[in-house]
Design a protein around this motif. Structure first.
Motif, PDB file in Angstrom:
ATOM      1  N   ILE A 192     -13.285 -20.436   0.145  1.00 49.57           N
ATOM      2  CA  ILE A 192     -13.852 -19.575  -0.899  1.00 49.57           C
ATOM      3  C   ILE A 192     -12.802 -18.597  -1.398  1.00 49.57           C
ATOM      4  O   ILE A 192     -12.618 -18.430  -2.609  1.00 49.57           O
ATOM      5  CB  ILE A 192     -15.110 -18.852  -0.392  1.00 49.57           C
ATOM      6  N   GLU A 193     -12.093 -17.974  -0.481  1.00 53.32           N
ATOM      7  CA  GLU A 193     -11.053 -17.039  -0.891  1.00 53.32           C
ATOM      8  C   GLU A 193      -9.927 -17.746  -1.627  1.00 53.32           C
ATOM      9  O   GLU A 193      -9.352 -17.202  -2.566  1.00 53.32           O
ATOM     10  CB  GLU A 193     -10.502 -16.293   0.324  1.00 53.32           C
TER      11      GLU A 193
ATOM     12  N   ASN B  58     -11.353 -18.381  -5.048  1.00 49.25           N
ATOM     13  CA  ASN B  58     -11.858 -17.172  -5.695  1.00 49.25           C
ATOM     14  C   ASN B  58     -10.673 -16.280  -6.007  1.00 49.25           C
ATOM     15  O   ASN B  58     -10.475 -15.230  -5.421  1.00 49.25           O
ATOM     16  CB  ASN B  58     -12.870 -16.449  -4.799  1.00 49.25           C
ATOM     17  N   ASP B  59      -9.897 -16.708  -6.928  1.00 48.75           N
ATOM     18  CA  ASP B  59      -8.631 -16.077  -7.280  1.00 48.75           C
ATOM     19  C   ASP B  59      -8.543 -16.056  -8.794  1.00 48.75           C
ATOM     20  O   ASP B  59      -9.015 -16.952  -9.472  1.00 48.75           O
ATOM     21  CB  ASP B  59      -7.510 -16.925  -6.669  1.00 48.75           C
TER      22      ASP B  59
ATOM     23  N   LYS C 283      -9.609 -18.662 -12.580  1.00 50.27           N
ATOM     24  CA  LYS C 283     -10.560 -18.238 -13.601  1.00 50.27           C
ATOM     25  C   LYS C 283      -9.936 -18.433 -14.962  1.00 50.27           C
ATOM     26  O   LYS C 283      -8.725 -18.427 -15.120  1.00 50.27           O
ATOM     27  CB  LYS C 283     -10.959 -16.783 -13.356  1.00 50.27           C
TER      28      LYS C 283
END
Length: 73
Positions: free
Chosen positions: A63-64, A67-68, A72
């Protein structure tokens, strides 16, 4: 930057942060070093299995990892 380049950039960033050489990451992830080099250059379309091997070898959380801001729009 396309998704292959984003993934490769993140792998290289984490690898260097850990002080790992490409060869060391290859050994602990059981992925060929030239393949890892190509991933970091954004030249490989990486399978989920290879992603898992590399992310686990880097001791990163999935996830980390994704999730950067690099992943995005």
């Amino acid at each position: 930057m396309n998704i292959k380049e984003k993934f490769g950039f993140k792998v290289k960033q984490l690898r260097e942060r850990k002080g790992f050489s490409i060869e060391y990451l290859a050994n602990i992830s059981n992925v060929d070093r030239t393949y890892i080099s190509d991933i970091e250059k954004g030249k490989r379309n990486v399978s989920i299995q290879i992603m898992e091997k590399i992310i686990l070898a880097l001791d990163a959380d999935f996830i980390e990892f994704f999730n950067d801001n690099n992943f995005k729009k």
